[in-house]
Design a protein around this motif. Structure first.
Motif, mmCIF file in Angstrom:
data_model
loop_
_atom_site.group_PDB
_atom_site.id
_atom_site.type_symbol
_atom_site.label_atom_id
_atom_site.label_comp_id
_atom_site.label_asym_id
_atom_site.label_seq_id
_atom_site.Cartn_x
_atom_site.Cartn_y
_atom_site.Cartn_z
ATOM 1 N N ASP A 7 0.839 -1.206 0.000
ATOM 2 C CA ASP A 7 0.000 0.000 0.000
ATOM 3 C C ASP A 7 0.871 1.251 0.000
ATOM 4 N N LEU A 8 1.935 1.235 0.805
ATOM 5 C CA LEU A 8 2.847 2.388 0.846
ATOM 6 C C LEU A 8 3.533 2.576 -0.499
ATOM 7 N N ILE A 9 3.917 1.473 -1.129
ATOM 8 C CA ILE A 9 4.557 1.549 -2.451
ATOM 9 C C ILE A 9 3.597 2.194 -3.440
ATOM 10 N N MET A 10 2.366 1.724 -3.455
ATOM 11 C CA MET A 10 1.369 2.276 -4.378
ATOM 12 C C MET A 10 1.153 3.776 -4.132
ATOM 13 N N LEU A 11 0.936 4.139 -2.867
ATOM 14 C CA LEU A 11 0.666 5.540 -2.542
ATOM 15 C C LEU A 11 1.861 6.431 -2.871
ATOM 16 N N PHE A 12 3.052 6.024 -2.478
ATOM 17 C CA PHE A 12 4.255 6.814 -2.737
ATOM 18 C C PHE A 12 4.477 6.969 -4.239
ATOM 19 N N ASN A 13 4.424 5.855 -4.960
ATOM 20 C CA ASN A 13 4.704 5.907 -6.398
ATOM 21 C C ASN A 13 3.654 6.720 -7.144
ATOM 22 N N ASP A 14 2.398 6.620 -6.743
ATOM 23 C CA ASP A 14 1.354 7.439 -7.371
ATOM 24 C C ASP A 14 1.613 8.928 -7.148
ATOM 25 N N LEU A 15 2.109 9.277 -5.968
ATOM 26 C CA LEU A 15 2.352 10.680 -5.637
ATOM 27 C C LEU A 15 3.620 11.250 -6.272
ATOM 28 N N PHE A 16 4.691 10.463 -6.293
ATOM 29 C CA PHE A 16 6.012 11.035 -6.582
ATOM 30 C C PHE A 16 6.719 10.521 -7.834
ATOM 31 N N ARG A 17 6.227 9.485 -8.460
ATOM 32 C CA ARG A 17 6.934 8.931 -9.623
ATOM 33 C C ARG A 17 7.056 9.938 -10.758
#
Length: 196
Positions: A7-17
């Motif tokens: 979940d953290l990977i998804m949220l972080f990557n959606d925000l900052f990729r």
């Protein structure tokens, strides 16, 4: 509540990729930050062993690293491993106040349990455990009153929304600060509450 690193990977990557060309990656060993190698490449925030708390901690470091530091491996910092001398531990504790304060806020936003980390199990432990806890707590209070750095705030708000913790965050903080870093006047009251 289940806390899944994915979940953290998804949220972080959606925000900052896209805007920051950075992704969160589950690592198998030590955490590290790997800057992009090519202009079109992506930087990687690697957290240790797939641990949820490690992800929150490594994200907190990334959230306060400046633009130049994000071009350097591990933000250009020299890391002295576990087993530090007292002097090395004091230096470690000085630079860990802000990241651990942000990590604590991220933990509150996810409804997970935060633990202060002196990260010196093979050494003498914290150079000043009570002082370190007090400084981290004071930094959290400063962030709550004055606001988080921009990227940290984006992630914090996203976590509160995803985990539905916004309404009870202040109450969670009031309980958690006494558990993790009690002020002198709170220590006795907390110990009595634990006994009951």
């Amino acid at each position: 509540m289940k806390h899944c690193p994915n979940d953290l990977i998804m949220l972080f990557n959606d925000l900052f990729r896209e805007d920051y060309r950075t992704i969160l990656v589950k690592g198998s060993d030590e955490p590290e930050y790997l800057p992009a190698v090519e202009p079109a490449g992506v930087a990687q925030v690697v957290f240790a062993h797939g641990y949820y708390a490690s992800a929150l901690h490594e994200i907190s470091h990334w959230c306060i690293a400046g633009e130049r530091r994000r071009t350097l491996h591990d933000y250009g910092y020299w890391y002295c491993p576990d087993g530090r001398t007292s002097e090395q531990q004091r230096e470690f504790e000085q630079v860990e106040v802000k990241p651990q304060a942000i990590e604590w806020l991220f933990a509150l936003a996810t409804g997970s349990r935060f633990h202060i980390s002196a990260d010196n199990l093979s050494g003498d432990g914290a150079a000043d455990d009570k002082g370190f806890r007090t400084r981290v707590r004071a930094q959290v209070e400063k962030y709550l009153n004055s606001g988080l750095p921009y990227r940290a705030n984006l992630f914090f708000e996203t976590l509160k929304t995803f985990y539905g913790t916004g309404d009870r965050l202040v109450q969670s903080w009031e309980l958690d600060r006494t558990r993790v870093a009690p002020a002198d006047s709170e220590s006795d009251a907390y110990r009595k509450a634990e006994v009951v």
